[in-house]
Design a protein around this motif. Structure first.
Motif, PDB file in Angstrom:
ATOM      1  N   ASN A 835       0.839  -1.192   0.000  1.00 20.22           N
ATOM      2  CA  ASN A 835       0.000   0.000   0.000  1.00 20.22           C
ATOM      3  C   ASN A 835       0.875   1.243   0.000  1.00 20.22           C
ATOM      4  O   ASN A 835       2.106   1.170   0.074  1.00 20.22           O
ATOM      5  CB  ASN A 835      -0.962  -0.018   1.182  1.00 20.22           C
ATOM      6  CG  ASN A 835      -0.235   0.031   2.515  1.00 20.22           C
ATOM      7  OD1 ASN A 835       0.980  -0.145   2.587  1.00 20.22           O
ATOM      8  ND2 ASN A 835      -0.982   0.258   3.591  1.00 20.22           N
ATOM      9  N   SER A 836       0.251   2.399  -0.089  1.00 21.99           N
ATOM     10  CA  SER A 836       1.025   3.636  -0.233  1.00 21.99           C
ATOM     11  C   SER A 836       1.877   3.927   0.986  1.00 21.99           C
ATOM     12  O   SER A 836       2.950   4.524   0.869  1.00 21.99           O
ATOM     13  CB  SER A 836       0.071   4.805  -0.501  1.00 21.99           C
ATOM     14  OG  SER A 836      -0.879   4.922   0.557  1.00 21.99           O
ATOM     15  N   ALA A 837       1.435   3.503   2.172  1.00 18.86           N
ATOM     16  CA  ALA A 837       2.225   3.727   3.390  1.00 18.86           C
ATOM     17  C   ALA A 837       3.321   2.700   3.569  1.00 18.86           C
ATOM     18  O   ALA A 837       4.246   2.914   4.357  1.00 18.86           O
ATOM     19  CB  ALA A 837       1.310   3.739   4.610  1.00 18.86           C
ATOM     20  N   GLY A 838       3.229   1.578   2.892  1.00 21.89           N
ATOM     21  CA  GLY A 838       4.243   0.550   3.006  1.00 21.89           C
ATOM     22  C   GLY A 838       4.139  -0.318   4.236  1.00 21.89           C
ATOM     23  O   GLY A 838       5.067  -1.087   4.523  1.00 21.89           O
ATOM     24  N   ASP A 839       3.017  -0.262   4.969  1.00 21.32           N
ATOM     25  CA  ASP A 839       2.874  -1.062   6.189  1.00 21.32           C
ATOM     26  C   ASP A 839       2.031  -2.310   5.979  1.00 21.32           C
ATOM     27  O   ASP A 839       1.876  -3.109   6.906  1.00 21.32           O
ATOM     28  CB  ASP A 839       2.276  -0.221   7.311  1.00 21.32           C
ATOM     29  CG  ASP A 839       0.942   0.404   6.926  1.00 21.32           C
ATOM     30  OD1 ASP A 839       0.557   0.297   5.745  1.00 21.32           O
ATOM     31  OD2 ASP A 839       0.289   1.003   7.798  1.00 21.32           O
TER      32      ASP A 839
END
Length: 1018
Positions: A835-839
């Motif tokens: 995802n865009s946050a990388g989590d």
């Protein structure tokens, strides 16, 4: 002896009249007189007619006359509905007395009763019909229950009979003709739509009174699911076929046959229609313009020409965009008048929204209220229809995509950028032979897919010949080393026919093309003649007959051809001392062909079937002797005797198993390369082929495919080696070989681009994960699994690869070191994305499920968090910008949505139409629908790859025929124009824009071709 007939007299008639008068006065049951012929009597004054008592009783003991006798049981009184109309106007034959009631007058009393029985609690039971007569067929209720126990499958037999309203029946007399009843083993009556099956009503005939059907059972057939009108047609006033659409989910549609003459209320018909569309509590019907339908008469008259209607559960306010007005104001659901005044609509509260149905196989916590799942779900009908949905036919199935309310304007003009080939990675050695040369300029010449590559090592640059439309199958360098002959395989269409091209290595211009419509499947071998300056070219057809043809290429003249009838013909060449002598070799085949002046060929077989040896390579000594290598590792030298016949002069074992290449150097040294043992050996032809030296390639490089000297004409011993793993090595027999070009040698399906640098990574079935920057290879790491997908962490420090065995492999993107391997499932992990946050990492598998992993430590720590079950294999995946939703594309090109918070599939595409997507690698959807069914190219192939640029202004598509097309984004019209290139033959597996949108990288084909394209101004 015959009895004498007594003639009646007037006295006997008078006595009979007196007796009848006395019986009427005493209120006795009239006895049916015996009919006798009578003579005409004197006219008697008729008494006034008297009304008979409704319930005549038998006479008492005091009233009985001596001549009174008990008669047969009386017939029941005649019902009013049994009296025909003719009986009311019929003249009275005997006006002097009332007409006595006859037991023959009530036919309903004597005829059998027809009754239908249904099984309690089973609305789909077809019913059992009984015909019986009271007193003759059945004498008691117990006898009927015994008969029903034999006909109906009840758990404890038939014990109770109920009416359709639930009223229990105790006697046979209560069962009416033509009525329907419910039979049960227990005292509990279960209300259901008995007699209704698949939308059709079945049951008894006409029902009168309050018996038979209850309110749920008295309805006529109202809705019948059908795709066509009933047989024989029908009038518009009685029924019509309409299309109904679920207003909350436009993917749910159905065509129904609606009975406009039904006695069922219009509101109940709407509820039935809602059940067909999987809606609960459908209460409103609208036209496509927003007008509400309130009755059957409107469907019959006012909306007779409208075919599509929308069903909704409640009225919502029309929240229209500025500048858009409703065609007709929507009225309040409370007001039933026909006025068209604008009335404020009732707001829809959160409590009135339905909740998702619970699944017994999942915990309740996995489901959230629909109000939390659907974003901006309060769409009015006019908002939804502000722009028409797009319907695309893919693999014979029609799919509907819904437009977002706000999107960039659609521009159908071609983009102002075009693709220009910048770099070709790798080399084709896995499935081809004799495909590496060195030009006088020092450039390496080889081919990949449909591109001929000229690579300058000193300047680190490439030049490309892109004249072919399909994969190049063979190539040969002219004796002058300035011209090239290349043959391609056959493809679809006229432009993709198999042919041979003669082109210049200096100007990259095509000098001549010949063989159009002459080759069946492709060109498997080409060669130039030696003595006449290369004026002749031979070509071998890759079809079933393996036709050998000779051409004078400057004029395009066919000098002759012959069918070799060899299944696997691997090579052909001109003899260096005779331009009319040709040699072909292949599996169990070695033949000499002498071309005569009349164009015919004389064949001399040296090796012929059923020999199993496959001749793999061919060279010539300076005196014209033929040197061959075979698949068993032997080298054979053929000489010619004084009579012109060839014989085996020498044969020796040079390698273990197959020899793939032979090169005769100018000083008489023969270089051989082994495909299996990876050895390169040198043999002295002047000393009876004595072994000089040998060396071995590393296992990672692969076996030898072709050999060519680095500096032709010089005896320095430096060689270029093309390997079976699509690598090119350089070195000599006295020193080790170093890698010059690296390439994937199996299907290349995994690709990921760096989030903020001009770098990209690839992962293929060859178990290699490679990182590229510009034109150079940074590293190539060997992992233990075949990889099919790849994703780059937004932080840029980690790479995640999915394998065919369900393993997740994590690499350090800076050094290429292996970090971890996680077992996810037993199916291939076809797609994965951060995802865009990388989590969070989402993985789509072949089994149709989505696996979610919590990510920490900049992409180096993973913990499995959840799983969302699915059914169809997933091939592409995208995250929403807020990280709440996923969209996936299945192997059948179905677009699916997933709610990450609720951990469940999102079944309403209309609710997802305004979601903003972080990436768009899906091949289907409204914003990329113009790539399908485009009017400018035939849709004979499937789109296998797509990607949106970072600036959201371009989209690239690749199909199963190897075409790359660049469109403007959004691409939502079949009239969208594009810029196109053809560089592959097979499917394009992946296409991605680099982070700055200045370059484009693609992979595909059967040879794992990887190409970098520059986007230049058109």
């Amino acid at each position: 002896m015959k009895r004498a007939q007594r003639r009646p007299t007037a006295q006997s008639a008078a006595e009979w009249s007196a007796i009848m008068s006395r019986r009427v006065l005493t209120k006795r049951q009239p006895r049916q007189p015996r009919l006798r012929p009578q003579v005409a009597a004197e006219p008697v004054a008729a008494p006034e007619p008297q009304q008979p008592e409704p319930d005549p009783q038998p006479p008492s003991d005091d009233e009985k006359s001596p001549d009174w006798r008990p008669s047969r049981p009386p017939s029941p009184p005649q019902r009013p509905d049994d009296v025909s109309e003719g009986s009311e106007t019929r003249p009275n034959i005997r006006p002097d007395r009332p007409e006595p009631a006859s037991r023959y007058a009530n036919l309903n009393y004597w005829k059998a009763r027809r009754v239908t029985f249904y099984r309690n609690g089973d609305p789909f039971h077809p019913g059992v019909e009984f015909r019986f007569k009271l007193g003759r067929d059945l004498v008691s209720m117990d006898a009927l229950l015994d008969r029903l126990s034999e006909r109906l499958e009840l758990p404890r037999g038939a014990r109770f009979i109920f009416g359709m309203d639930g009223d229990r029946k105790y006697r046979l007399e209560e069962l009416e003709d033509g009525a329907s009843y419910v039979v049960s083993s227990y005292k509990t009556f279960k209300a259901a739509s008995y007699g209704k099956k698949n939308g059709m009503w079945y049951g008894g005939g006409t029902i009168t009174g309050t018996s038979g059907w209850s309110r749920a059972g008295t309805r006529k057939q109202s809705v019948a699911e059908s795709d066509a009108p009933p047989p024989g047609g029908g009038k518009n006033t009685s029924g019509r076929v309409i299309r109904i659409i679920n207003n909350m989910d436009h993917s749910i549609q159905c065509r129904v046959l609606l009975n406009l003459r039904t006695t069922q209320p219009f509101e109940e018909v709407l509820e039935d229609l809602g059940q067909v569309l999987k809606m609960s509590g459908a209460k409103r019907m609208y036209t496509i313009t927003g007008q509400e339908v309130r009755s059957f008469s409107q469907l019959r008259n006012e909306f007779a020409d409208v075919e599509t209607f929308y069903l909704g559960t409640a009225m919502v306010a029309p929240a229209l965009s500025p500048g858009i007005s409703a065609p007709l104001p929507i009225e309040s659901p409370i007001r039933r008048s026909r006025s068209r005044g604008a009335i404020a609509a009732l707001p829809v509260s959160e409590d009135t929204r339905g909740r998702r149905a619970r699944s017994k196989s999942r915990p309740r916590v996995l489901y959230a209220p629909e109000g939390e799942i659907v974003r901006n779900s309060d769409y009015t009908l006019l908002e939804v229809l502000k722009e028409e949905p797009i319907r695309v036919t893919i693999r014979g199935l029609r799919r509907t995509f819904y437009p977002p309310i706000h999107h960039a304007p659609i521009d159908n003009s071609p983009p102002d950028k075009k693709m220009q080939l910048d770099w070709v990675y790798g080399y084709r050695g896995a499935d081809s032979r004799r495909n590496l040369w060195v030009l006088p300029t020092g450039e390496l010449l080889y081919y990949v897919a449909a591109v001929a590559v000229m690579y300058d090592r000193d300047e680190e640059s490439q030049r490309h010949y892109t004249g072919h439309t399909e994969d190049i199958q063979c190539m040969e360098l002219h004796p002058s080393r300035e011209l090239v002959a290349s043959g391609q395989r056959a493809g679809r269409g006229r432009r993709a026919q198999a042919h041979v091209r003669i082109w210049s290595t200096d100007t990259l211009q095509t000098l001549h093309v010949f063989g159009m419509a002459e080759f069946e499947a492709g060109v498997s071998a080409v060669a130039f003649s030696q003595l006449n300056g290369g004026s002749y070219v031979l070509a071998v057809d890759a079809g079933r007959e393996s036709i050998l043809s000779v051409w004078q290429w400057q004029w395009g003249h066919l000098l002759g051809k012959v069918a070799t009838l060899q299944e696997e013909l691997t090579g052909a060449a001109f003899h260096p001392l005779d331009d009319n002598l040709l040699i072909t070799h292949g599996k169990g085949h070695l033949a000499f062909w002498n071309r005569r002046k009349d164009g015919f060929f004389e064949r001399t077989d040296i090796i012929k079937p059923p020999a199993r040896t496959q001749v793999t390579a061919l060279q010539f000594e300076q005196d014209g002797d033929v040197v061959t290598a075979d698949s068993d590792g032997f080298i054979t030298i053929y000489s010619v005797d004084s009579d012109g016949a060839y014989f085996v002069r020498m044969e020796f074992e040079a390698h273990i198993k197959a020899i793939s290449s032979l090169v005769m150097l100018s000083e008489g040294t023969l270089i051989s390369g082994g495909e299996k043992d990876r050895k390169i050996a040198a043999w002295d032809s002047l000393q009876n082929y004595k072994r000089i030296t040998e060396t071995k390639l590393p296992e990672s490089a692969g076996g030898v495919r072709t050999i060519y000297p680095q500096r032709p004409g010089r005896n320095d011993g430096n060689l270029y080696i093309g390997t079976t793993k699509n690598n090119i090595m350089e070195g000599s027999l006295q020193r080790r070989f170093n890698q010059v070009i690296f390439g994937h040698h199996k299907h290349l399906m995994g690709m990921a681009v760096h989030p903020d640098d001009e770098m990209f990574a690839t992962a293929g079935h060859d178990k290699n994960i490679a990182l590229w920057k510009g034109h150079k290879l940074i590293f190539a790491t060997q992992v233990g699994y075949e990889c099919v997908s790849l994703a780059w962490h937004p932080g840029g420090g980690a790479l995640a690869a999915g394998s065919t065995e369900g393993h997740l492999v994590i690499l350090n993107a800076e050094a290429g070191a292996h970090v971890a391997t996680i077992r996810v499932c037993g199916s291939p992990l076809n797609c994965l994305q951060y995802n865009s946050a990388g989590d969070v990492l989402a993985i789509g598998s072949q089994n149709g499920s989505i696996y979610l992993f919590r990510v920490s430590r900049d992409g180096f720590s993973y913990k499995k968090s959840n799983k969302i079950r699915g059914a169809q294999p997933l091939v592409q995946l995208d995250w929403s910008l807020d990280g709440i939703y996923l969209q996936t594309v299945t192997a059948d090109y179905d677009l699916s949505f997933w709610d990450i918070k609720a951990l469940s599939p999102e079944k309403s595409p209309i609710a997802m139409k305004d979601v903003k997507w972080f990436t768009y690698n899906s091949t289907v959807g409204f914003l990329v629908s113009g790539m399908w069914n485009n009017r400018f190219y035939p849709m004979t192939s499937l789109i296998t790859a797509a990607s949106r640029s970072a600036a959201h202004d371009l989209v690239i598509s690749g199909d199963s025929d190897g075409y790359l097309r660049l469109f403007r984004y959004p691409c939502a019209s079949p009239k969208a124009e594009y810029n196109e290139v053809k560089a592959y033959t097979g499917s394009i597996y992946s296409a991605r824009f680099l982070f700055n949108d200045r370059c484009l990288v693609t992979s595909g084909g059967s040879d794992a071709a990887l190409m970098l394209w520059d986007l230049v101004d058109d």
